[in-house]
Motif scaffolding. Structure first.
Motif, short mmCIF file in Angstrom:
data_model
loop_
_atom_site.label_atom_id
_atom_site.label_comp_id
_atom_site.label_asym_id
_atom_site.label_seq_id
_atom_site.Cartn_x
_atom_site.Cartn_y
_atom_site.Cartn_z
N TRP A 1 0.71 -1.18 -0.01
CA TRP A 1 0.10 0.12 0.10
C TRP A 1 1.05 1.28 -0.06
N ASN A 2 1.94 1.09 -0.14
CA ASN A 2 3.08 2.21 -0.19
C ASN A 2 2.85 3.10 -1.57
N PRO A 3 2.55 4.34 -1.36
CA PRO A 3 2.18 5.19 -2.52
C PRO A 3 3.69 5.72 -3.07
N ARG A 4 4.53 5.41 -2.56
CA ARG A 4 6.15 5.96 -2.91
C ARG A 4 6.96 4.80 -3.36
N ASN A 5 6.56 3.75 -3.89
CA ASN A 5 7.26 2.50 -4.28
C ASN A 5 8.24 2.93 -5.31
N PHE A 6 9.24 2.57 -5.24
CA PHE A 6 10.28 2.80 -6.72
C PHE A 6 9.97 1.85 -7.79
N LYS A 7 9.05 0.60 -7.60
CA LYS A 7 8.48 -0.32 -8.70
C LYS A 7 7.43 -0.41 -8.50
N ALA A 8 6.58 -0.77 -9.48
CA ALA A 8 5.05 -1.14 -9.12
C ALA A 8 4.84 -2.77 -9.01
N HIS A 9 5.94 -3.20 -8.32
CA HIS A 9 5.78 -4.75 -7.78
C HIS A 9 6.65 -4.92 -6.35
N VAL A 10 6.41 -5.75 -5.86
CA VAL A 10 6.72 -6.01 -4.41
C VAL A 10 7.51 -7.34 -4.37
N SER A 11 8.51 -7.77 -3.64
CA SER A 11 9.14 -9.11 -3.43
C SER A 11 8.35 -9.43 -2.25
N PRO A 12 7.83 -10.73 -2.10
CA PRO A 12 7.21 -11.26 -0.97
C PRO A 12 8.25 -12.25 -0.28
N HIS A 13 9.31 -12.14 -0.49
CA HIS A 13 10.48 -12.97 -0.27
C HIS A 13 10.52 -13.31 1.21
N GLU A 14 10.67 -12.19 2.09
CA GLU A 14 10.57 -12.53 3.54
C GLU A 14 9.47 -13.12 3.89
N MET A 15 8.38 -12.76 3.56
CA MET A 15 7.08 -13.26 4.18
C MET A 15 6.82 -14.62 3.87
N LEU A 16 7.39 -15.12 2.60
CA LEU A 16 7.42 -16.47 2.32
C LEU A 16 8.27 -17.21 3.12
N GLN A 17 9.23 -16.63 3.36
CA GLN A 17 10.27 -17.61 4.21
C GLN A 17 9.63 -17.75 5.61
N ALA A 18 9.02 -16.74 6.00
CA ALA A 18 8.39 -17.08 7.44
C ALA A 18 7.30 -18.15 7.09
N VAL A 19 6.32 -17.88 6.01
CA VAL A 19 5.54 -18.99 5.92
C VAL A 19 6.26 -20.55 6.21
N VAL A 20 7.12 -20.73 5.39
CA VAL A 20 7.83 -21.83 5.25
C VAL A 20 8.41 -22.51 6.44
N LEU A 21 8.79 -21.36 7.27
CA LEU A 21 9.20 -21.71 8.78
C LEU A 21 8.18 -22.03 9.34
N CYS A 22 7.00 -21.13 9.63
CA CYS A 22 6.10 -21.41 10.56
C CYS A 22 4.87 -22.51 10.08
N SER A 23 5.00 -23.04 8.88
CA SER A 23 4.28 -24.05 8.50
C SER A 23 4.77 -25.51 8.51
N LYS A 24 6.15 -25.25 8.96
CA LYS A 24 6.88 -26.42 9.07
C LYS A 24 7.08 -27.19 7.68
N LYS A 25 7.24 -26.33 6.59
CA LYS A 25 7.58 -26.62 5.30
C LYS A 25 6.24 -27.23 4.65
N ASN A 26 5.31 -27.19 5.12
CA ASN A 26 4.08 -27.51 4.48
C ASN A 26 3.52 -26.83 3.33
N PHE A 27 3.91 -25.48 3.33
CA PHE A 27 3.67 -24.49 2.11
C PHE A 27 5.19 -24.08 1.86
N GLN A 28 5.56 -24.13 0.69
CA GLN A 28 6.91 -23.99 0.18
C GLN A 28 6.90 -22.89 -1.03
N ILE A 29 8.18 -22.34 -1.26
CA ILE A 29 8.49 -21.48 -2.04
C ILE A 29 8.49 -22.29 -3.54
#
Length: 268
Positions: A192-220
């Motif tokens: 929701w940042n109106p001052r992004n440098f690009k019109a897309h965002v990397s979800p890498h950190e979020m997805l790594q948290a998903v992998v860790l917290c789901s005990k690898k049930n959901f992976q990248i």
């Protein structure tokens, strides 16, 4: 991307080189950032934790208001008034590369096989929806274009845009589930940042948290089921926020969660 040194792979005291974009640990003599600055004559570094700028190898802090845009992209913040006006003032923003976009309706990078998670975390709103937001260019990941997902659910969005809603939550020692709350909040604010440098965002950190917290049930790297992920994700957030005070807990419980809302959020 994940904030860790590209050489030592440490998360501690990491600096970003503003010339090449790589991450290095430390800024003292013989540190990886120091050596990088001497070898390649890259001199401006940003501490990714304190958001302070330094010149290496001279090792002095740089104070310049023109650098504020960089820190805001890394850590966007929203006031209560800004959050209240999000659905009232749909305004196109222009990214640094010249691309126009609507905050909240930007692409999420498909790192490998995480498009099923992207479809849940961020999808553009359906035409004629109550959100009343204009159409935007299709995101980078393969998303079902008619869905409205978590980043465009106003109560959920508003809760996570204001970090103070969950900043002070106490969790038991060794509990990793709250990492999911922190990373989702960070991703929501970047979307929701109106001052992004690009019109897309990397979800890498979020997805790594998903992998860790789901005990690898959901992976990248492996396709998953979007409805299963949505059900697990909302219940995991609810569990991680379960130790809040009564006022905040009731506010969170008023939000949609679990398998019961999956058909509602993912329906065309």
């Amino acid at each position: 991307f994940e904030k860790l040194c590209s050489i030592s792979l440490s998360h501690i005291n990491v600096y970003a080189c503003l010339v090449c974009g790589k991450y290095f640990q430390g800024r003292g003599l013989k540190s990886h950032a120091y050596i990088h600055s001497v070898q390649l004559s890259h001199h401006v570094f940003l501490n990714l934790h304190t958001l302070k700028f330094y010149c290496l190898p001279d090792n002095y802090e740089i104070i310049d208001s023109s650098l504020e845009d960089i820190t805001y992209v890394l850590k966007p913040t929203f006031t209560k008034q800004q959050i209240a006006n999000l659905d009232k003032q749909a305004k196109l923003s222009r990214a640094y590369d010249g691309t126009t976009y609507l905050p909240g309706i930007v692409g999420l990078n498909n790192i490998k096989a995480n498009d099923y998670a992207n479809a849940v975390l961020q999808v553009r709103a359906p035409r004629g929806s109550s959100a009343g937001r204009a159409e935007a260019p299709a995101p980078r990941s393969r998303l079902p274009g008619g869905a409205q997902a978590l980043s465009n659910v106003p109560p959920l969005r508003n809760y996570f845009l204001e970090e103070d809603n969950y900043r002070g939550i106490k969790r038991p020692p060794g509990d990793i589930m709250f990492l999911l709350v922190q990373r989702f909040g960070e991703l929501m604010r970047k979307l929701w940042n109106p001052r992004n440098f690009k019109a897309h965002v990397s979800p890498h950190e979020m997805l790594q948290a998903v992998v860790l917290c789901s005990k690898k049930n959901f992976q990248i790297t492996k396709q998953g089921d979007g409805v299963d992920f949505l059900s697990w994700f909302l219940n995991a957030l609810h569990s991680a926020l379960g130790s809040t005070k009564k006022k905040k807990r009731s506010e969170w419980r008023a939000l949609p969660r679990g398998a019961a809302v999956a058909p509602l959020l993912l329906s065309p």
